[in-house]
Design a protein around this motif. Structure first.
Motif, PDB file in Angstrom:
ATOM      1  N   GLU A 100      -5.242   3.965   3.676  1.00  0.00           N
ATOM      2  CA  GLU A 100      -3.891   4.434   4.007  1.00  0.00           C
ATOM      3  C   GLU A 100      -3.922   5.762   4.769  1.00  0.00           C
ATOM      4  O   GLU A 100      -3.060   6.038   5.598  1.00  0.00           O
ATOM      5  CB  GLU A 100      -2.991   4.527   2.778  1.00  0.00           C
ATOM      6  CG  GLU A 100      -3.469   5.447   1.703  1.00  0.00           C
ATOM      7  CD  GLU A 100      -4.308   4.764   0.623  1.00  0.00           C
ATOM      8  OE1 GLU A 100      -4.498   5.390  -0.419  1.00  0.00           O
ATOM      9  OE2 GLU A 100      -4.775   3.635   0.826  1.00  0.00           O
ATOM     10  N   VAL A 101      -4.950   6.572   4.531  1.00  0.00           N
ATOM     11  CA  VAL A 101      -5.108   7.825   5.276  1.00  0.00           C
ATOM     12  C   VAL A 101      -5.502   7.508   6.720  1.00  0.00           C
ATOM     13  O   VAL A 101      -4.941   8.073   7.660  1.00  0.00           O
ATOM     14  CB  VAL A 101      -6.143   8.747   4.600  1.00  0.00           C
ATOM     15  CG1 VAL A 101      -6.466   9.951   5.469  1.00  0.00           C
ATOM     16  CG2 VAL A 101      -5.640   9.189   3.228  1.00  0.00           C
ATOM     17  N   VAL A 102      -6.433   6.597   6.895  1.00  0.00           N
ATOM     18  CA  VAL A 102      -6.853   6.189   8.240  1.00  0.00           C
ATOM     19  C   VAL A 102      -5.662   5.599   8.998  1.00  0.00           C
ATOM     20  O   VAL A 102      -5.437   5.918  10.166  1.00  0.00           O
ATOM     21  CB  VAL A 102      -8.025   5.189   8.187  1.00  0.00           C
ATOM     22  CG1 VAL A 102      -8.366   4.675   9.583  1.00  0.00           C
ATOM     23  CG2 VAL A 102      -9.244   5.810   7.527  1.00  0.00           C
ATOM     24  N   MET A 105       0.851  -1.177   0.000  1.00  0.00           N
ATOM     25  CA  MET A 105       0.000   0.000   0.000  1.00  0.00           C
ATOM     26  C   MET A 105       0.902   1.247   0.000  1.00  0.00           C
ATOM     27  O   MET A 105       1.846   1.342   0.775  1.00  0.00           O
ATOM     28  CB  MET A 105      -0.889  -0.029   1.247  1.00  0.00           C
ATOM     29  CG  MET A 105      -1.916   1.047   1.254  1.00  0.00           C
ATOM     30  SD  MET A 105      -3.066   1.047   2.675  1.00  0.00           S
ATOM     31  CE  MET A 105      -3.270  -0.639   3.109  1.00  0.00           C
ATOM     32  N   ALA A 106       0.598   2.181  -0.855  1.00  0.00           N
ATOM     33  CA  ALA A 106       1.388   3.410  -0.970  1.00  0.00           C
ATOM     34  C   ALA A 106       1.118   4.350   0.207  1.00  0.00           C
ATOM     35  O   ALA A 106       0.016   4.371   0.762  1.00  0.00           O
ATOM     36  CB  ALA A 106       1.062   4.105  -2.275  1.00  0.00           C
ATOM     37  N   LEU A 107       2.124   5.105   0.550  1.00  0.00           N
ATOM     38  CA  LEU A 107       1.957   6.099   1.617  1.00  0.00           C
ATOM     39  C   LEU A 107       1.114   7.263   1.099  1.00  0.00           C
ATOM     40  O   LEU A 107       1.306   7.712  -0.035  1.00  0.00           O
ATOM     41  CB  LEU A 107       3.314   6.634   2.063  1.00  0.00           C
ATOM     42  CG  LEU A 107       4.258   5.654   2.736  1.00  0.00           C
ATOM     43  CD1 LEU A 107       5.582   6.343   3.039  1.00  0.00           C
ATOM     44  CD2 LEU A 107       3.644   5.094   3.996  1.00  0.00           C
ATOM     45  N   PRO A 108       0.188   7.749   1.924  1.00  0.00           N
ATOM     46  CA  PRO A 108      -0.596   8.901   1.486  1.00  0.00           C
ATOM     47  C   PRO A 108       0.252  10.176   1.523  1.00  0.00           C
ATOM     48  O   PRO A 108       1.223  10.272   2.274  1.00  0.00           O
ATOM     49  CB  PRO A 108      -1.722   8.971   2.520  1.00  0.00           C
ATOM     50  CG  PRO A 108      -1.126   8.368   3.758  1.00  0.00           C
ATOM     51  CD  PRO A 108      -0.188   7.294   3.259  1.00  0.00           C
ATOM     52  N   SER A 109      -0.123  11.129   0.720  1.00  0.00           N
ATOM     53  CA  SER A 109       0.547  12.431   0.749  1.00  0.00           C
ATOM     54  C   SER A 109      -0.052  13.265   1.879  1.00  0.00           C
ATOM     55  O   SER A 109      -1.161  12.997   2.358  1.00  0.00           O
ATOM     56  CB  SER A 109       0.347  13.154  -0.578  1.00  0.00           C
ATOM     57  OG  SER A 109      -1.026  13.485  -0.744  1.00  0.00           O
ATOM     58  N   ILE A 141       3.527   9.096   6.163  1.00  0.00           N
ATOM     59  CA  ILE A 141       3.106   9.847   4.975  1.00  0.00           C
ATOM     60  C   ILE A 141       4.329  10.085   4.095  1.00  0.00           C
ATOM     61  O   ILE A 141       5.460  10.082   4.576  1.00  0.00           O
ATOM     62  CB  ILE A 141       2.403  11.185   5.303  1.00  0.00           C
ATOM     63  CG1 ILE A 141       3.326  12.136   6.066  1.00  0.00           C
ATOM     64  CG2 ILE A 141       1.089  10.950   6.041  1.00  0.00           C
ATOM     65  CD1 ILE A 141       2.736  13.532   6.247  1.00  0.00           C
ATOM     66  N   ALA A 142       4.072  10.287   2.828  1.00  0.00           N
ATOM     67  CA  ALA A 142       5.164  10.534   1.880  1.00  0.00           C
ATOM     68  C   ALA A 142       5.820  11.873   2.184  1.00  0.00           C
ATOM     69  O   ALA A 142       5.115  12.838   2.496  1.00  0.00           O
ATOM     70  CB  ALA A 142       4.618  10.506   0.459  1.00  0.00           C
ATOM     71  N   PHE A 166       5.598  14.785  12.610  1.00  0.00           N
ATOM     72  CA  PHE A 166       5.603  13.462  13.241  1.00  0.00           C
ATOM     73  C   PHE A 166       5.352  12.357  12.217  1.00  0.00           C
ATOM     74  O   PHE A 166       6.108  11.374  12.152  1.00  0.00           O
ATOM     75  CB  PHE A 166       4.564  13.387  14.360  1.00  0.00           C
ATOM     76  CG  PHE A 166       4.383  12.000  14.896  1.00  0.00           C
ATOM     77  CD1 PHE A 166       5.317  11.451  15.761  1.00  0.00           C
ATOM     78  CD2 PHE A 166       3.296  11.228  14.517  1.00  0.00           C
ATOM     79  CE1 PHE A 166       5.168  10.154  16.238  1.00  0.00           C
ATOM     80  CE2 PHE A 166       3.144   9.930  14.988  1.00  0.00           C
ATOM     81  CZ  PHE A 166       4.086   9.393  15.848  1.00  0.00           C
ATOM     82  N   LEU A 167       4.304  12.496  11.414  1.00  0.00           N
ATOM     83  CA  LEU A 167       3.949  11.445  10.455  1.00  0.00           C
ATOM     84  C   LEU A 167       5.025  11.269   9.391  1.00  0.00           C
ATOM     85  O   LEU A 167       5.283  10.143   8.953  1.00  0.00           O
ATOM     86  CB  LEU A 167       2.595  11.740   9.815  1.00  0.00           C
ATOM     87  CG  LEU A 167       1.384  11.684  10.760  1.00  0.00           C
ATOM     88  CD1 LEU A 167       0.118  12.073  10.022  1.00  0.00           C
ATOM     89  CD2 LEU A 167       1.245  10.316  11.406  1.00  0.00           C
TER      90      LEU A 167
END
Length: 71
Positions: free
Chosen positions: A40-42, A1-5, A69-70, A62-63
């Motif tokens: 992926e956002v959740v 799963m891709a990291l969300p922006s 996150i990307a 932090f993220l």
């Protein structure tokens, strides 16, 4: 799963911040579910855990640092 922006996470974080003047995981995750955000956002928002962050930039820092996150 891709990291969300950050752009996908930001509106939820900012809305949670506007509710209480701080960012908490529960508020962000509740908003994510209410808007049918992507998994992926959740997952990224869930990583906030028990932390209470003072503003949206602190959440972004932090993220990003933790790899949720990307960059």
């Amino acid at each position: 799963m891709a990291l969300p922006s950050w752009e996908k996470v930001q509106p939820l974080v900012e809305q949670a911040y506007s509710l209480k003047g701080r960012v908490e995981r529960a508020d962000c995750v509740d908003l994510a579910f209410a808007t049918n955000a992507a998994d992926e956002v959740v997952d990224a928002l869930d990583a906030i855990g028990s932390r209470v962050l003072s503003n949206p930039q602190a959440v972004r820092d932090f993220l990003t640092k933790q790899g949720y996150i990307a960059p």
